[in-house]
Design a protein around this motif. Structure first.
Motif, PDB file in Angstrom:
ATOM      1  N   PHE A 102       0.890  -0.596   0.208  1.00 59.00           N
ATOM      2  CA  PHE A 102       0.224   0.122   0.171  1.00 59.00           C
ATOM      3  C   PHE A 102       1.306   1.470   0.084  1.00 59.00           C
ATOM      4  CE2 PHE A 102      -2.241   3.569   1.747  1.00 59.00           C
ATOM      5  CZ  PHE A 102      -3.330   3.501   1.522  1.00 59.00           C
ATOM      6  N   ILE A 103       2.115   1.394   0.241  1.00 57.22           N
ATOM      7  CA  ILE A 103       3.025   2.216   0.375  1.00 57.22           C
ATOM      8  C   ILE A 103       3.591   2.617   0.022  1.00 57.22           C
ATOM      9  CG2 ILE A 103       5.306   3.398   1.629  1.00 57.22           C
ATOM     10  CD1 ILE A 103       4.286   1.732   4.036  1.00 57.22           C
ATOM     11  N   LEU A 104       4.031   2.059  -1.317  1.00 60.65           N
ATOM     12  CA  LEU A 104       4.794   1.682  -2.636  1.00 60.65           C
ATOM     13  C   LEU A 104       3.106   2.377  -3.482  1.00 60.65           C
ATOM     14  CD1 LEU A 104       7.111  -0.846  -2.711  1.00 60.65           C
ATOM     15  CD2 LEU A 104       7.581   0.863  -2.605  1.00 60.65           C
ATOM     16  N   LYS A 105       2.567   1.944  -3.359  1.00 59.77           N
ATOM     17  CA  LYS A 105       1.424   2.773  -4.353  1.00 59.77           C
ATOM     18  C   LYS A 105       0.657   3.940  -4.024  1.00 59.77           C
ATOM     19  CE  LYS A 105       0.218  -2.490  -5.880  1.00 59.77           C
ATOM     20  NZ  LYS A 105      -1.203  -3.083  -5.656  1.00 59.77           N
ATOM     21  N   ASN A 106       0.963   4.176  -2.862  1.00 62.29           N
ATOM     22  CA  ASN A 106       0.185   5.639  -2.269  1.00 62.29           C
ATOM     23  C   ASN A 106       1.196   6.759  -1.325  1.00 62.29           C
ATOM     24  OD1 ASN A 106      -2.695   4.935  -3.139  1.00 62.29           O
ATOM     25  ND2 ASN A 106      -2.037   2.735  -1.866  1.00 62.29           N
TER      26      ASN A 106
END
Length: 355
Positions: A102-106
């Protein structure tokens, strides 16, 4: 503020979870934004859950952007059928793979040119959790300040990967203290680590029933959930008739128990014998492996001082703020304080037992 100041904060956070991360090391991480403002200071809390670096990064992103926080909570709750609120994030160990992705995408470059302080070199391998080095690289951190090298052949090499991506890397800030934080981890990787635990009243009484508050006792029960073996003296078993379970933390694991005693005759109605899914043995000589905690440590302290408890070098003391009627613990013993904290009105301190 200098590098030592920020690393000290990361160390203090990591010490709060010493032993509780077994079989992983205790690690702390602090994140500064591009202007030098502290965004977060977090630690790895439990094996199998999010590492220190992505935990600190998540909280830094939540502080930078309420929109990011709201999106994360919505997605996390839907994924794991929960109803977490922002305040719950402080108490909820987070599933690593989902949170990492989630961190990588957002992340929306919210931490570009940020700086991080981490007590141990970030990992570079895919294990139960994804590599922290990749996260730091993808989010555009400008600099990583590291306390201890990671000597593990599988996980090491993170600093080189970060440097090859153009990131500034600095090693050795508060290295001695960061290495000391890792001592239990390195010991149980190489066969085992043992420590003593004792509860004292403000005036030094270590016997006579409950001494410390419920917060302190809950922390002890958390440790019992983690350790492989609990060692207790035969006299303490006969006198106190303890249960030695982990009831204050719900359905946690109850450790196996070794009763250190010359005599193997005990009243088996003593509660510790009836705790399910545990082994109880009586031993005259100790041959310990894995992670071991000695309780009722008053009777073990002299043995440790005299070198008769092999490899037992650390002592954890919980101290109540209340006086108690009873006999004071009396012993010549040289100790070096490693870290102190509080549980309500109680204090607790990790010590190294000196020769």
């Amino acid at each position: 503020m200098n590098d030592e100041f920020y690393m000290d904060l990361a160390l203090s956070e990591a010490w709060k979870f010493q032993i509780l991360t077994y079989p992983n090391p205790a690690v702390g991480c602090l994140v500064l934004d591009e202007n030098g403002q502290i965004l977060s200071c977090k630690a790895h809390e439990k094996a199998g859950y999010l590492h220190a670096e992505p935990t600190a990064i998540l909280f830094a992103l939540c502080r930078k952007s309420k929109n990011f926080q709201d999106k994360f909570l919505k997605a996390y709750n839907e994924k794991f059928f929960l109803n977490l609120k922002p305040i719950d994030l402080e108490e909820q160990p987070l599933e690593p793979k989902f949170t990492y992705e989630f961190i990588l995408k957002n992340h929306s470059n919210l931490l570009k040119n940020a700086k991080t302080y981490v007590t141990l070199e970030p990992c570079s391998h895919h294990g139960k959790t994804p590599p922290c080095t990749n996260l730091l690289k993808e989010l555009g951190f400008s600099e990583v300040i590291i306390g201890s090298h990671d000597e593990n052949k599988i996980a090491s090499g993170g600093a080189s990967l970060l440097q090859s991506s153009g990131m500034r890397v600095k090693f050795g800030v508060l290295k001695g203290r960061c290495d000391k934080l890792l001592e239990p981890f390195l010991a149980y990787q190489n066969g085992g680590f043992s420590f003593l635990k004792i509860a004292l009243s403000k005036n030094g009484v270590a016997s006579g029933g409950i001494i410390t508050n419920e917060l302190s006792r809950t922390h002890v029960h958390k440790l019992r959930c983690i350790i492989d073996t609990l060692v207790i003296g035969g006299n303490t078993v006969r006198t106190d008739r303890p249960k030695l379970d982990s009831r204050l933390v719900g359905s946690g694991k109850n450790p196996d128990v070794i009763i250190y005693s010359r005599s193997d005759k005990f009243d088996e109605t003593i509660p510790l014998f009836s705790v399910p899914y545990r082994k109880v043995s009586v031993q005259k000589e100790l041959n310990l492996k894995g992670l071991t905690m000695f309780e009722g440590a008053g009777e073990f302290l002299k043995l440790a001082k005299d070198g008769k408890l092999a490899n037992v070098k650390w002592l954890l003391i919980y101290q109540s703020s209340n006086f108690k009627d009873g006999k004071n613990l009396s012993l010549d013993l040289n100790l070096k304080p490693l870290f102190s904290g509080n549980f309500g009105n109680d204090s607790y301190t990790w010590y190294e037992i000196l020769d």
